[in-house]
Enzyme design. Structure first.
Site, PDB file in Angstrom:
ATOM      1  N   TYR A  30     -44.903 116.646  39.807  1.00 53.26           N
ATOM      2  CA  TYR A  30     -44.949 117.922  40.515  1.00 53.26           C
ATOM      3  C   TYR A  30     -43.874 118.892  40.031  1.00 53.26           C
ATOM      4  O   TYR A  30     -43.000 118.521  39.247  1.00 53.26           O
ATOM      5  CB  TYR A  30     -44.832 117.701  42.027  1.00 53.26           C
ATOM      6  CG  TYR A  30     -43.426 117.439  42.521  1.00 53.26           C
ATOM      7  CD1 TYR A  30     -42.796 116.224  42.275  1.00 53.26           C
ATOM      8  CD2 TYR A  30     -42.707 118.413  43.214  1.00 53.26           C
ATOM      9  CE1 TYR A  30     -41.497 115.987  42.715  1.00 53.26           C
ATOM     10  CE2 TYR A  30     -41.414 118.187  43.659  1.00 53.26           C
ATOM     11  CZ  TYR A  30     -40.811 116.969  43.410  1.00 53.26           C
ATOM     12  OH  TYR A  30     -39.536 116.745  43.842  1.00 53.26           O
ATOM     13  N   ARG A  49     -41.758 121.537  31.796  1.00 53.12           N
ATOM     14  CA  ARG A  49     -41.276 120.291  32.407  1.00 53.12           C
ATOM     15  C   ARG A  49     -42.427 119.525  33.069  1.00 53.12           C
ATOM     16  O   ARG A  49     -42.474 118.297  33.035  1.00 53.12           O
ATOM     17  CB  ARG A  49     -40.163 120.589  33.424  1.00 53.12           C
ATOM     18  CG  ARG A  49     -39.514 119.318  33.975  1.00 53.12           C
ATOM     19  CD  ARG A  49     -38.283 119.602  34.799  1.00 53.12           C
ATOM     20  NE  ARG A  49     -38.611 120.316  36.029  1.00 53.12           N
ATOM     21  CZ  ARG A  49     -37.711 120.773  36.894  1.00 53.12           C
ATOM     22  NH1 ARG A  49     -36.409 120.612  36.661  1.00 53.12           N
ATOM     23  NH2 ARG A  49     -38.080 121.404  37.985  1.00 53.12           N
ATOM     24  N   ARG A  97     -59.111 101.395  44.066  1.00 50.71           N
ATOM     25  CA  ARG A  97     -57.689 101.065  44.006  1.00 50.71           C
ATOM     26  C   ARG A  97     -57.389  99.835  43.157  1.00 50.71           C
ATOM     27  O   ARG A  97     -57.801  98.728  43.469  1.00 50.71           O
ATOM     28  CB  ARG A  97     -57.152 100.829  45.422  1.00 50.71           C
ATOM     29  CG  ARG A  97     -55.635 100.588  45.434  1.00 50.71           C
ATOM     30  CD  ARG A  97     -55.087 100.347  46.824  1.00 50.71           C
ATOM     31  NE  ARG A  97     -53.646 100.188  46.770  1.00 50.71           N
ATOM     32  CZ  ARG A  97     -53.026  99.052  46.405  1.00 50.71           C
ATOM     33  NH1 ARG A  97     -53.727  97.993  46.094  1.00 50.71           N
ATOM     34  NH2 ARG A  97     -51.711  98.994  46.363  1.00 50.71           N
ATOM     35  N   HIS A  99     -53.880  98.896  40.252  1.00 50.68           N
ATOM     36  CA  HIS A  99     -52.662  99.556  39.758  1.00 50.68           C
ATOM     37  C   HIS A  99     -52.827 100.206  38.386  1.00 50.68           C
ATOM     38  O   HIS A  99     -52.384 101.331  38.172  1.00 50.68           O
ATOM     39  CB  HIS A  99     -51.494  98.570  39.709  1.00 50.68           C
ATOM     40  CG  HIS A  99     -51.004  98.196  41.075  1.00 50.68           C
ATOM     41  ND1 HIS A  99     -51.765  97.509  41.986  1.00 50.68           N
ATOM     42  CD2 HIS A  99     -49.821  98.432  41.688  1.00 50.68           C
ATOM     43  CE1 HIS A  99     -51.081  97.327  43.098  1.00 50.68           C
ATOM     44  NE2 HIS A  99     -49.894  97.886  42.945  1.00 50.68           N
ATOM     45  N   LYS A 143     -40.302 114.211  37.013  1.00 48.28           N
ATOM     46  CA  LYS A 143     -40.426 114.763  38.366  1.00 48.28           C
ATOM     47  C   LYS A 143     -41.645 114.129  39.041  1.00 48.28           C
ATOM     48  O   LYS A 143     -42.704 114.736  39.191  1.00 48.28           O
ATOM     49  CB  LYS A 143     -40.505 116.298  38.327  1.00 48.28           C
ATOM     50  CG  LYS A 143     -40.003 116.936  39.616  1.00 48.28           C
ATOM     51  CD  LYS A 143     -39.585 118.367  39.393  1.00 48.28           C
ATOM     52  CE  LYS A 143     -39.376 119.158  40.664  1.00 48.28           C
ATOM     53  NZ  LYS A 143     -38.473 118.594  41.648  1.00 48.28           N
ATOM     54  N   GLU A 175     -26.779 112.836  41.013  1.00 48.12           N
ATOM     55  CA  GLU A 175     -27.264 114.151  41.459  1.00 48.12           C
ATOM     56  C   GLU A 175     -27.459 114.109  42.967  1.00 48.12           C
ATOM     57  O   GLU A 175     -27.122 113.113  43.611  1.00 48.12           O
ATOM     58  CB  GLU A 175     -28.560 114.520  40.727  1.00 48.12           C
ATOM     59  CG  GLU A 175     -29.699 113.554  40.974  1.00 48.12           C
ATOM     60  CD  GLU A 175     -30.989 113.923  40.241  1.00 48.12           C
ATOM     61  OE1 GLU A 175     -31.212 115.108  39.934  1.00 48.12           O
ATOM     62  OE2 GLU A 175     -31.800 113.006  39.990  1.00 48.12           O
ATOM     63  N   LEU A 199     -32.753 114.448  37.242  1.00 49.41           N
ATOM     64  CA  LEU A 199     -33.750 115.446  36.873  1.00 49.41           C
ATOM     65  C   LEU A 199     -33.036 116.533  36.062  1.00 49.41           C
ATOM     66  O   LEU A 199     -31.949 116.979  36.453  1.00 49.41           O
ATOM     67  CB  LEU A 199     -34.391 116.073  38.121  1.00 49.41           C
ATOM     68  CG  LEU A 199     -35.505 117.033  37.733  1.00 49.41           C
ATOM     69  CD1 LEU A 199     -36.753 116.266  37.328  1.00 49.41           C
ATOM     70  CD2 LEU A 199     -35.824 118.003  38.841  1.00 49.41           C
TER      71      LEU A 199
HETATM   72  N1  PDD Z   1     -36.075 119.685  43.674  1.00 46.40           N
HETATM   73  N2  PDD Z   1     -32.670 116.905  41.207  1.00 46.40           N
HETATM   74  C1  PDD Z   1     -33.724 116.499  41.922  1.00 46.40           C
HETATM   75  C2  PDD Z   1     -33.846 115.048  42.240  1.00 46.40           C
HETATM   76  C3  PDD Z   1     -34.699 117.437  42.341  1.00 46.40           C
HETATM   77  O1  PDD Z   1     -35.773 117.027  43.029  1.00 46.40           O
HETATM   78  C4  PDD Z   1     -34.526 118.812  42.024  1.00 46.40           C
HETATM   79  C5  PDD Z   1     -35.537 119.840  42.419  1.00 46.40           C
HETATM   80  C6  PDD Z   1     -33.381 119.179  41.283  1.00 46.40           C
HETATM   81  C7  PDD Z   1     -33.143 120.608  40.870  1.00 46.40           C
HETATM   82  O2  PDD Z   1     -34.032 120.992  39.838  1.00 46.40           O
HETATM   83  P1  PDD Z   1     -34.475 122.510  39.653  1.00 46.40           P
HETATM   84  O3  PDD Z   1     -33.229 123.306  39.490  1.00 46.40           O
HETATM   85  O4  PDD Z   1     -35.297 122.489  38.418  1.00 46.40           O
HETATM   86  O5  PDD Z   1     -35.230 122.915  40.886  1.00 46.40           O
HETATM   87  C8  PDD Z   1     -32.490 118.202  40.882  1.00 46.40           C
HETATM   88  C9  PDD Z   1     -37.175 120.530  44.080  1.00 46.40           C
HETATM   89  C10 PDD Z   1     -36.780 121.937  44.310  1.00 46.40           C
HETATM   90  C11 PDD Z   1     -37.839 119.898  45.279  1.00 46.40           C
HETATM   91  O6  PDD Z   1     -38.119 118.718  45.200  1.00 46.40           O
HETATM   92  O7  PDD Z   1     -38.055 120.563  46.277  1.00 46.40           O
END
Ligand code: PDD
Length: 275
Positions: A30, A49, A97, A99, A143, A175, A199
Site C-alpha cells: 500500500y 515505491r 485459500r 498460502h 510497505k 523507526e 521503510l
Molecule cells: N506511514 N515508517 C513506517 C513504518 C511507515 O508506515 C511510514 C508511513 C513511514 C513514513 O514514510 P513516508 O514519509 O513515506 O510517509 C515510516 C504511512 C503514512 C501510514 O501507514 O499511514
C-alpha cells in the site's frame, strides 16, 4: 467514490471477497499520499515505491503505473479532495485459500480519498512517544499490508496517552510504528540508514534534502536508545505527520522538553515546499 480495479465506483458498490488475499493474509502492499490544495505531494516517489514494494513480494500490478496515475487524478477530481490523504493498495487478488501464490488471480487495486487537516497542533507543541521492541519482520522496506507489528506498537503508545511508538531492535532505534525517527545531537541530525529494517520514508528523504540545503549536517547511521534519551532534539517524519517534534519518550523529557531549533528550521523549510 473509490477506485476499484480500473473503475471509479460508489463505495457501497465495492465488493471484497472473503478470500481476497489482502483480507486473509495481508498479501499486498500500500501507499498513503498527501494531497495539498488538490495536488498530490511527491506522487511519483509514492508510485515508484508502490511498484517496488509489489515487485519485492513478486506481485505484478494489473496495469501500468501511468494508467494508475490517471485513475488517481480522476478519483481526486471526482471526490473533490483538496486537503487530505489518498490511500492506495493492491492485493494479490481472490483465490481459494492456500498460502502459495494462486495460479490465476487478478491483483485488485483499491484507492480512496480521506479529507483531513494537517496535524498543526502536534507539529507546534510536539508529541510524546513510548519505546517498544521492534518485533516486525526483516523486510520493513516493503510497505506491506501486514501491519500487526505496527498496530500493536501504536496501541501500546495509545494506552499510555502517547501518539507514537519508537521501535527498538537489538538496542538500536529503527523507526516509529508509522514514521521515521530522527534525533539531533550537537547540531547534527541522525536517522537510521535506509536498509531492510525501515521503510524508506519519502518524508525522511525530503527532510535529509532540506538538511543539506540548510547546511545542517546529517548522518544516516544507526543510533541506540541511550543516544535517543541523550538527544538535544527528536522528531518524526511521515506523509501525514510531516515533520513533528517528539518532546517526551517513556515519560522522559528529550532535550529541553519543547520543540528544538533544528526541528523548527526543518519544519519551516518543509512548510515552504507545500505552500
Ligand atoms: N506511514 N515508517 C513506517 C513504518 C511507515 O508506515 C511510514 C508511513 C513511514 C513514513 O514514510 P513516508 O514519509 O513515506 O510517509 C515510516 C504511512 C503514512 C501510514 O501507514 O499511514
Amino acid at each position: 467514490m473509490l477506485l476499484y480495479d480500473n473503475r471509479i465506483i460508489e463505495r457501497e458498490q465495492a465488493r471484497i471477497d472473503v478470500e481476497d488475499r489482502a483480507y486473509q493474509f495481508g498479501d499486498g502492499v500500500y501507499e498513503v499520499i498527501r494531497v495539498y490544495g488538490g495536488q498530490p505531494f511527491h506522487l511519483k516517489e509514492h508510485l515508484d515505491r508502490f511498484q517496488r514494494s509489489a515487485r519485492e513480494v513478486r506481485l505484478s500490478l494489473p496495469y501500468p503505473l501511468e494508467q494508475l496515475e490517471e485513475h488517481l487524478f480522476e478519483l481526486m477530481r471526482r471526490t473533490g479532495l483538496q486537503e487530505g490523504n489518498l490511500y492506495l493498495q493492491v492485493s494479490r487478488g481472490t483465490a481459494p485459500r492456500t498460502h502459495a501464490f494462486p495460479a490465476q488471480a487478478r491483483p485488485l487495486i483499491i484507492a480512496y480519498t480521506q479529507p483531513s487537516a494537517r496535524p498543526l497542533k502536534e507539529q507546534n507543541q510536539g508529541i510524546c512517544a513510548v519505546t517498544t521492541e521492534d518485533i516486525r519482520w526483516l523486510r520493513c522496506d516493503i510497505k506491506s499490508l501486514n501491519l500487526l507489528g505496527a498496530v500493536l506498537a501504536k496501541q501500546k503508545a495509545a494506552d499510555q496517552g502517547c501518539q507514537e511508538a519508537i521501535l527498538i531492535r537489538d538496542g538500536i532505534v529503527t523507526e516509529g510504528s508509522s514514521t521515521n525517527i530522527f534525533i539531533v545531537k550537537d547540531g547534527t541530525v541522525w536517522t537510521h540508514p535506509a536498509d531492510h529494517l525501515i521503510l524508506h520514508g519519502i518524508t525522511r528523504d525530503i527532510t535529509l534534502q532540506l538538511a543539506a540545503v540548510l547546511q545542517i549536517s546529517a548522518r544516516t547511521e544507526a543510533f541506540d536508545s541511550a543516544a535517543l534519551f541523550d538527544a538535544d532534539e527528536c522528531f518524526m517524519t511521515s506523509t501525514t505527520m510531516e515533520i513533528c517534534p517528539i518532546i517526551k519518550v517513556d515519560g522522559q523529557t528529550i532535550g529541553t522538553g519543547s520543540p528544538g531549533p533544528v526541528t523548527r528550521r526543518l519544519q519551516e523549510a518543509f512548510q515552504k515546499l507545500i505552500s
